[in-house]
Design an enzyme around this catalytic site. Sequence first.
Site, mmCIF file in Angstrom:
data_model
loop_
_atom_site.group_PDB
_atom_site.id
_atom_site.type_symbol
_atom_site.label_atom_id
_atom_site.label_comp_id
_atom_site.label_asym_id
_atom_site.label_seq_id
_atom_site.Cartn_x
_atom_site.Cartn_y
_atom_site.Cartn_z
ATOM 1 N N GLU A 20 27.622 54.779 24.241
ATOM 2 C CA GLU A 20 28.172 55.325 23.001
ATOM 3 C C GLU A 20 29.452 56.126 23.253
ATOM 4 O OE1 GLU A 20 25.058 55.261 23.898
ATOM 5 O OE2 GLU A 20 23.806 54.606 22.221
ATOM 6 N N LYS A 64 38.326 59.240 44.137
ATOM 7 C CA LYS A 64 36.879 59.030 44.168
ATOM 8 C C LYS A 64 36.128 60.325 44.445
ATOM 9 C CE LYS A 64 35.322 55.419 46.241
ATOM 10 N NZ LYS A 64 34.609 54.828 45.123
ATOM 11 N N SER A 121 44.995 37.732 41.856
ATOM 12 C CA SER A 121 44.726 37.500 40.441
ATOM 13 C C SER A 121 46.006 37.521 39.617
ATOM 14 C CB SER A 121 43.738 38.542 39.923
ATOM 15 O OG SER A 121 44.252 39.839 40.083
ATOM 16 N N GLU A 126 42.567 33.349 40.101
ATOM 17 C CA GLU A 126 41.237 33.962 39.879
ATOM 18 C C GLU A 126 40.818 34.002 38.409
ATOM 19 O OE1 GLU A 126 40.692 37.654 42.139
ATOM 20 O OE2 GLU A 126 42.161 36.992 43.625
ATOM 21 N N TRP A 157 30.139 47.870 46.127
ATOM 22 C CA TRP A 157 30.176 47.870 44.672
ATOM 23 C C TRP A 157 28.897 47.310 44.058
ATOM 24 C CZ3 TRP A 157 36.018 46.050 44.284
ATOM 25 C CH2 TRP A 157 36.817 47.109 44.731
ATOM 26 N N CYS A 193 43.158 48.264 48.866
ATOM 27 C CA CYS A 193 43.847 49.081 47.877
ATOM 28 C C CYS A 193 44.167 50.424 48.514
ATOM 29 C CB CYS A 193 42.979 49.258 46.647
ATOM 30 S SG CYS A 193 42.533 47.683 45.906
ATOM 31 N N HIS A 218 50.013 49.146 38.726
ATOM 32 C CA HIS A 218 49.191 49.962 37.830
ATOM 33 C C HIS A 218 49.957 50.376 36.586
ATOM 34 C CE1 HIS A 218 47.512 50.272 41.852
ATOM 35 N NE2 HIS A 218 46.357 50.284 41.230
HETATM 36 N N1 GLN Z 1 42.228 39.461 45.093
HETATM 37 C C1 GLN Z 1 41.914 40.521 44.192
HETATM 38 C C2 GLN Z 1 42.865 40.496 43.010
HETATM 39 O O1 GLN Z 1 43.973 40.120 43.169
HETATM 40 C C3 GLN Z 1 41.975 41.873 44.874
HETATM 41 C C4 GLN Z 1 41.573 43.006 43.956
HETATM 42 C C5 GLN Z 1 41.414 44.369 44.624
HETATM 43 O O2 GLN Z 1 41.935 44.650 45.644
HETATM 44 N N2 GLN Z 1 40.679 45.254 44.037
HETATM 45 O O3 GLN Z 1 42.520 40.844 41.913
HETATM 46 ZN ZN ZN Z 2 43.895 46.061 45.622
#
Ligand code: GLN
Ligand code: ZN
Length: 763
Positions: A21, A115, A434, A485, A562, A644, A695
């Site tokens: 919610e 994090k 991706s 992807e 994850w 990342c 980002h």
């Molecule tokens: N191969 C993934 C993508 O390009 C890698 C994503 C990630 O590092 N979190 O989305």
């Molecule tokens: Zn990444």
Amino acid sequence: MSAEPIVTGTIGFPRIGPRRELKFALEKFWAGESDRSQLAAAAREIRRIGWQTQAEAGMVRIPSNDFSLYDHVLDTTVMVGAVPQRYARRGEDALATYFAMARGDRQTPAMEMTKWFDTNYHYIVPEFEAHMEFRLASRKPLEEYLEARALGFETRPVVLGPVSFAMLGQAAGDRAAIAEALAEVYGHLLRELAAAGARWVQIDEPCLGLDLPSAALPLFARVYRLIANFEPRIKILLATYFSDLAENLEPALDLPVAGLHLDLVRAPRQLDAALERAPAGLKLSLGIVDGRNIWRTDLEQTLALVRKAAERLGPERLELAPSCSLLHVPVDLQYETRLDPDLRSWLAFARQKLDELASLARAAAGNTPEIAAELAENQRLLAARRASARVRDPDVRRRVAAITPAMLQRRGSFAARRGRQIPLPLLPTTTIGSFPQTPEIRRARAAWRAGKLADNDYEALLRAEIERAIRFQEEVGLDVLAHGEFERSDMVEYFGERLQGFAFTENGWVQSYGSRCVKPPLIYGDVARPRPMTVAWARFAQSLTDRPVKGMLTGPVTMLAWSFVRDDLPRDELCFQVALALRDEVRDLESAGIRVIQVDEPALREGLPLRRAARPAYLRWAVDAFRLATAAVADVTQIHTHMCYAEFGEILDAIARMDADVISMEAARSKMQVLDAFRSRGYPNDIGPGVYDIHSPRVPEIAEMEKRIGLALQVFPAERLWVNPDCGLKTRRWDEVRPALQNLVAAARRIRTALSRASRAQG
Ligand code: GLN
Ligand code: ZN
């Protein structure tokens, strides 16, 4: 005859609401579709349901102020008046400022997020500016305490402690001075809470579970003496979690507080020391029900711990609690209607964990027939899980037992492999994998999942997307392509759905940050790969072009990080199971003619144990698992990995030991600062520090990326440098991605030209 039951207490409850919610209320508000009173009403209702749920389950100590509209660390920032100057604009109300800090607004980008310890929760990093004058600037803890009381719930307010808060922030100056200055603000808060009638407050100091600098323990002592002297009427429960207090345990026991909470799931052995050393009168809150995982508790075994503690201290000095806030687990199993009934019977979400706590408290108080039956039923379910044919696959066990060191080793050395792999220009360009997941793709996937779109039609749509992506990459002139992807909703879910041993919930949401929730898969059984998972897509993509297309997989460490991971097998063994499944996939990709294979490990750094002493062992098996997944290929096949943003310094040697031919990593967002880590220690193989911050919706200019490539060239020779974005592009739009990648290729080409001119001039 039964004794007075031991008090139960939850030290934090999920705040997203039983059906997310909070997410929907926030997103409506942000979209301008609701006003602040509607948002406030939704938040109140979530809090009310939380308190009521806990009270009905028989919890005695119920927390308040564990709710947050976005993040409890940000709440603390606001509470102590630590709003950075750039957000403290005139004429703006507190809520707008709060969301500007959390998410950014037209004038100012958001504060940094990182994090929360080793969880997947992210908090907004406090920033301490010089001359900040702390004061009790918000009374949220008091307001929520009173709100609960008006509803008939006597609660124990929770706040993040001043020392941990100071340590989690960025400070130009002295953190000890910050923590000490904060002590007075906390004193004022406690005074107001006491005046309102609160008898207890929970102060979280998770940093007590870390390796602390030597000045930190005296700091804790000073700060808590200040707070306790300021307001002696209210009792403090000091809460620690996520790791072993170890050498910090004795000093923690000696702090002037009335109670100490210990995480006995992560660190059960600290109980003995605590019982031994607890000063007279100190209460212990035993964190015995796992707040970080979703498996049903072994009541019998846990009860033994409780009984031992009760014999030693007396039941009146104990409290039974989850190991940490239940924020980190899904809310209620009740909403899982499609889970396999066996598997479902092995699980406990937040709501079920309350029942476990109540059972433990009752069982510790005395043995009635009802309790005996409850314990017997618990044992029966646990035994059924252990005996289930679905958790154990003898073939998988045999394969893991037969892993040899040779299987972790590429045939040739990097130097030998390099010359035999696919020829590429200097500074090869590529992406992380991706491409934009457009609303059309998401809609089609949802329709396909709901049975409203035929397999053929869905696949045809994905093939069309792949073809478009390949043509686009050829046009802009990228050197190593990716299929995009499009068939994946999520990089772990896609593989989990194709592997034996994984299960998925319908509503098992856990807050990641703000309105963002994740639904981690459950790994309940031995992991195996019944059939190839990505080969058909990779083969199709490669058939469309002469340029190399990367096969794209998620690495074993990330798959575990994850997911909710089974607790009946050592983590490294499970990771090797996943790695073996991926090893087969890697081999199949190679046999299908894929010459470049990327195995992403973005979570390698985040899995690092909180305590330094445990890190080498983790890094050993984590890197071994990656090598097991990737080392079976011939020298001519090029292995890539991607990570990342992380503080790489500490894990540089481990990254090198992964022995990927190429690693790509996030760098642009941190202004190429990650290069510093490599400057002194170097990196032996090829590397692509990201030159484009994906980002942000901003399209980076050619010159800007040229400059970043230039910075990378100061650290790595051109022969070993790749040019790529920071991360995958799935959250971006095509009209952002198109010009950005055009510019990226242009930047690489300009530098290539400049380099060859320079070498001609020299030669
Ligand atoms: N191969 C993934 C993508 O390009 C890698 C994503 C990630 O590092 N979190 O989305
Ligand atoms: Zn990444």
